[in-house]
Motif scaffolding. Structure first.
Motif, PDB file in Angstrom:
ATOM      1  N   PRO A   1       0.817  -1.219   0.000  1.00 19.05           N
ATOM      2  CA  PRO A   1       0.000   0.000   0.000  1.00 19.05           C
ATOM      3  C   PRO A   1       0.855   1.275   0.000  1.00 19.05           C
ATOM      4  CG  PRO A   1       0.042  -0.991   2.197  1.00 19.05           C
ATOM      5  CD  PRO A   1       0.803  -1.907   1.300  1.00 19.05           C
ATOM      6  N   LEU A   2       2.164   1.126   0.227  1.00 17.03           N
ATOM      7  CA  LEU A   2       3.015   2.310   0.384  1.00 17.03           C
ATOM      8  C   LEU A   2       3.595   2.757  -0.962  1.00 17.03           C
ATOM      9  CD1 LEU A   2       5.362   2.958   3.261  1.00 17.03           C
ATOM     10  CD2 LEU A   2       6.304   3.197   0.972  1.00 17.03           C
ATOM     11  N   THR A   3       3.409   4.041  -1.281  1.00 16.04           N
ATOM     12  CA  THR A   3       4.006   4.567  -2.513  1.00 16.04           C
ATOM     13  C   THR A   3       5.348   5.207  -2.159  1.00 16.04           C
ATOM     14  OG1 THR A   3       1.811   4.974  -3.385  1.00 16.04           O
ATOM     15  CG2 THR A   3       3.613   6.106  -4.479  1.00 16.04           C
TER      16      THR A   3
ATOM     17  N   ASN B   1      14.305  10.912   6.192  1.00 11.77           N
ATOM     18  CA  ASN B   1      14.205   9.449   6.167  1.00 11.77           C
ATOM     19  C   ASN B   1      12.922   9.031   5.466  1.00 11.77           C
ATOM     20  OD1 ASN B   1      15.526   9.409   9.482  1.00 11.77           O
ATOM     21  ND2 ASN B   1      16.579   8.800   7.652  1.00 11.77           N
ATOM     22  N   GLY B   2      13.060   8.035   4.595  1.00  8.86           N
ATOM     23  CA  GLY B   2      11.880   7.501   3.919  1.00  8.86           C
ATOM     24  C   GLY B   2      11.391   8.334   2.744  1.00  8.86           C
ATOM     25  N   ALA B   3      12.183   9.343   2.334  1.00 11.42           N
ATOM     26  CA  ALA B   3      11.750  10.242   1.258  1.00 11.42           C
ATOM     27  C   ALA B   3      11.750   9.562  -0.104  1.00 11.42           C
ATOM     28  CB  ALA B   3      12.661  11.471   1.212  1.00 11.42           C
ATOM     29  N   GLY B   4      12.589   8.530  -0.257  1.00 14.92           N
ATOM     30  CA  GLY B   4      12.661   7.836  -1.542  1.00 14.92           C
ATOM     31  C   GLY B   4      14.033   7.912  -2.204  1.00 14.92           C
ATOM     32  N   LYS B   5      15.050   8.329  -1.474  1.00 11.43           N
ATOM     33  CA  LYS B   5      16.392   8.489  -2.051  1.00 11.43           C
ATOM     34  C   LYS B   5      16.987   7.135  -2.455  1.00 11.43           C
ATOM     35  CE  LYS B   5      17.946  10.440   1.732  1.00 11.43           C
ATOM     36  NZ  LYS B   5      16.744  10.368   2.593  1.00 11.43           N
ATOM     37  N   SER B   6      16.980   6.193  -1.500  1.00 14.12           N
ATOM     38  CA  SER B   6      17.577   4.885  -1.809  1.00 14.12           C
ATOM     39  C   SER B   6      16.765   4.162  -2.879  1.00 14.12           C
ATOM     40  CB  SER B   6      17.653   4.012  -0.549  1.00 14.12           C
ATOM     41  OG  SER B   6      18.467   4.624   0.405  1.00 14.12           O
ATOM     42  N   THR B   7      15.454   4.332  -2.850  1.00 15.72           N
ATOM     43  CA  THR B   7      14.609   3.709  -3.879  1.00 15.72           C
ATOM     44  C   THR B   7      14.982   4.257  -5.260  1.00 15.72           C
ATOM     45  OG1 THR B   7      12.822   3.509  -2.264  1.00 15.72           O
ATOM     46  CG2 THR B   7      12.208   3.297  -4.571  1.00 15.72           C
ATOM     47  N   SER B   8      15.210   5.569  -5.354  1.00 12.00           N
ATOM     48  CA  SER B   8      15.604   6.171  -6.636  1.00 12.00           C
ATOM     49  C   SER B   8      16.921   5.574  -7.118  1.00 12.00           C
ATOM     50  CB  SER B   8      15.790   7.693  -6.493  1.00 12.00           C
ATOM     51  OG  SER B   8      14.598   8.281  -6.058  1.00 12.00           O
TER      52      SER B   8
ATOM     53  N   THR C   1      22.962  12.230   1.133  1.00 14.00           N
ATOM     54  CA  THR C   1      23.580  12.569   2.407  1.00 14.00           C
ATOM     55  C   THR C   1      22.569  13.236   3.324  1.00 14.00           C
ATOM     56  OG1 THR C   1      25.355  13.837   3.454  1.00 14.00           O
ATOM     57  CG2 THR C   1      24.423  14.783   1.457  1.00 14.00           C
ATOM     58  N   HIS C   2      22.791  13.062   4.629  1.00 15.20           N
ATOM     59  CA  HIS C   2      22.003  13.826   5.593  1.00 15.20           C
ATOM     60  C   HIS C   2      22.812  15.002   6.117  1.00 15.20           C
ATOM     61  CE1 HIS C   2      18.399  11.399   5.834  1.00 15.20           C
ATOM     62  NE2 HIS C   2      19.168  10.336   5.727  1.00 15.20           N
ATOM     63  N   TYR C   3      24.092  15.073   5.692  1.00 10.13           N
ATOM     64  CA  TYR C   3      24.932  16.194   6.118  1.00 10.13           C
ATOM     65  C   TYR C   3      24.765  17.322   5.099  1.00 10.13           C
ATOM     66  CZ  TYR C   3      27.158  12.561   8.900  1.00 10.13           C
ATOM     67  OH  TYR C   3      27.404  11.524   9.749  1.00 10.13           O
TER      68      TYR C   3
HETATM   69  N1  LIG Z   1      11.836  -3.316   0.336  1.00  8.92           N
HETATM   70  C1  LIG Z   1      10.922  -2.505   0.861  1.00  8.92           C
HETATM   71  N2  LIG Z   1       9.754  -2.980   1.305  1.00  8.92           N
HETATM   72  C2  LIG Z   1       8.816  -2.161   1.825  1.00  8.92           C
HETATM   73  N3  LIG Z   1       8.938  -0.826   1.935  1.00  8.92           N
HETATM   74  C3  LIG Z   1      10.095  -0.292   1.510  1.00  8.92           C
HETATM   75  C4  LIG Z   1      11.143  -1.083   0.958  1.00  8.92           C
HETATM   76  N4  LIG Z   1      12.169  -0.251   0.623  1.00  8.92           N
HETATM   77  C5  LIG Z   1      11.775   0.991   0.965  1.00  8.92           C
HETATM   78  N5  LIG Z   1      10.530   0.983   1.491  1.00  8.92           N
HETATM   79  C6  LIG Z   1       9.770   2.170   1.930  1.00  8.92           C
HETATM   80  O1  LIG Z   1       9.781   3.129   0.891  1.00  8.92           O
HETATM   81  C7  LIG Z   1       9.929   4.448   1.398  1.00  8.92           C
HETATM   82  C8  LIG Z   1      11.159   5.114   0.798  1.00  8.92           C
HETATM   83  O2  LIG Z   1      12.300   4.454   1.316  1.00  8.92           O
HETATM   84  P1  LIG Z   1      13.797   4.849   0.897  1.00  8.92           P
HETATM   85  O3  LIG Z   1      14.692   3.789   1.497  1.00  8.92           O
HETATM   86  O4  LIG Z   1      13.873   5.061  -0.563  1.00  8.92           O
HETATM   87  O5  LIG Z   1      13.989   6.235   1.670  1.00  8.92           O
HETATM   88  P2  LIG Z   1      15.307   7.110   1.861  1.00  8.92           P
HETATM   89  O6  LIG Z   1      14.971   8.472   1.391  1.00  8.92           O
HETATM   90  O7  LIG Z   1      16.478   6.441   1.239  1.00  8.92           O
HETATM   91  O8  LIG Z   1      15.437   7.111   3.453  1.00  8.92           O
HETATM   92  P3  LIG Z   1      16.724   7.111   4.437  1.00  8.92           P
HETATM   93  O9  LIG Z   1      17.187   8.526   4.523  1.00  8.92           O
HETATM   94  O10 LIG Z   1      16.125   6.636   5.725  1.00  8.92           O
HETATM   95  O11 LIG Z   1      17.756   6.158   3.877  1.00  8.92           O
HETATM   96  C9  LIG Z   1       9.996   4.279   2.912  1.00  8.92           C
HETATM   97  O12 LIG Z   1       8.721   4.537   3.457  1.00  8.92           O
HETATM   98  C10 LIG Z   1      10.413   2.837   3.118  1.00  8.92           C
HETATM   99  O13 LIG Z   1       9.919   2.337   4.343  1.00  8.92           O
END
Ligand SMILES: Nc1ncnc2c1ncn2[C@@H]1O[C@H](COP(=O)(O)OP(=O)(O)OP(=O)(O)O)[C@@H](O)[C@H]1O
Length: 302
Positions: free
Chosen positions: A18-20, A41-48, A187-189
């Motif tokens: 359910p999470l976008t 945190n959780g903004a979507g950086k690592s996902t990108s 980065t968070h810095y």
């Molecule tokens: N494998 C996964 N399964 C479920 N939810 C995920 C998964 N990977 C990321 N999410 C969710 O997707 C959202 C974006 O996560 P992401 O890791 O991209 O954030 P981020 O900006 O890199 O955060 P951080 O600064 O904490 O590293 C978050 O709400 C995270 O909980």
């Protein structure tokens, strides 16, 4: 895709149940630039980054790495990667590890040059598993840059590093960018982004909140901070036109405003005894906080 683009997301969408995580993100990385990807945190950086690396697939939209699908080996050979966690064999010595990774690339950087650039020359004989967290990060950086990447992904690279190691890594990043390598840095810095980035993209809750230079981002929050010693009542000053906030801290009156000259003039008129006047532009930290706060407020209102 023009010839200065090395990687991009085009209206990329990624859902986890359910999470976008990403909600239609457009992101372009250009040749030879350092792009900082910021966001809470959780903004979507690592996902990108995972999308750009082909580690995960978008649910909608497009991902291109050097104009190709990011899973294609021709594209992957041209990148270097340092993620938040690395699973490297603990018993191998740093030098062995470096030679191994170099052997995967067609035209690697020289061994000594790589070690010097990453600041690991004094670690080459040590087993990787016996190194401190900060030392392991330096080794991971060496492995990321040894293949002469045209695009380097650095996901929070300086976490756990001491000040000296961080400064060295900053210098190495600048060298790589000067050579024409593009870098995507999360980065968070904020001082790190401020010191290094040509461009900053701020993500928040899966959206791009802002994109531009550090200066552009600061201008989006055109606030200045005024600090002075004065007996004026902070609450009364807070009610003046153009004053965003006024508080009293450590015996100083602190004011935030977008109309610096008008407020300074009124302050000097209102208190002839006012002294120690300081005026400062908001830094990236304030701009960033303001932006993410604004978006949270907008989302709550919606
Ligand atoms: N494998 C996964 N399964 C479920 N939810 C995920 C998964 N990977 C990321 N999410 C969710 O997707 C959202 C974006 O996560 P992401 O890791 O991209 O954030 P981020 O900006 O890199 O955060 P951080 O600064 O904490 O590293 C978050 O709400 C995270 O909980």
């Amino acid at each position: 895709m023009n010839d200065t683009t090395v990687a991009r997301l085009v209206t990329a969408m990624k859902r986890y149940g359910p999470l976008t995580a990403l909600d239609g993100v457009d992101l372009t990385v250009r040749r030879g630039e350092l792009l900082a990807l910021l966001g809470p945190n959780g903004a979507g950086k690592s996902t990108s980054i995972s999308l750009l690396l082909g580690l995960i697939r978008p649910d909608a939209g497009r991902v291109e790495l050097f104009g190709l699908d990011p899973q294609r080996i021709e594209a992957r050979r041209r990148i270097g990667v340092m993620l938040q966690s690395a699973n490297l064999p603990a018993t191998l010595r740093v030098g062995e590890l470096l030679r191994l990774i170099m052997s995967y690339y067609p035209n690697p950087r020289g061994f000594d040059e790589t070690a010097a650039l990453a600041g690991v020359t004094d670690l080459l004989l040590r087993p990787y598993g016996k190194l401190s967290g900060g030392q392991q990060r330096r080794v991971q950086f060496a492995l990321a840059l040894c293949g002469r990447p045209e695009l380097l992904f650095l996901d929070e690279p300086t976490v756990g590093m001491d000040i000296d190691a961080r400064q060295k890594l900053w210098a190495a990043m600048r060298t790589l960018v000067a050579e024409g390598c593009a870098v995507v840095l999360t980065t968070h810095y904020l001082e790190e982004a401020e010191a290094l980035a040509q461009r900053v993209v701020v993500l928040g809750q899966g959206h791009v909140l802002s994109e531009g230079s550090v200066d552009d981002l600061r201008k989006r929050v055109a606030l200045t901070r005024i600090r002075c010693v004065s007996d004026l009542d902070a609450e009364a000053v807070a009610a003046w036109p153009d004053v965003t906030s006024a508080t009293r801290e450590d015996g100083h009156l602190r004011i935030a405003t977008a109309k610096t000259e008008a407020v300074v003039r009124r302050l000097l008129d209102a208190d002839p005894a006012l002294c120690e006047l300081e005026v400062q532009r908001a830094g990236l930290a304030e701009a960033f906080t303001e932006l993410t706060r604004e978006t949270a407020a907008e989302q709550e209102a919606a």
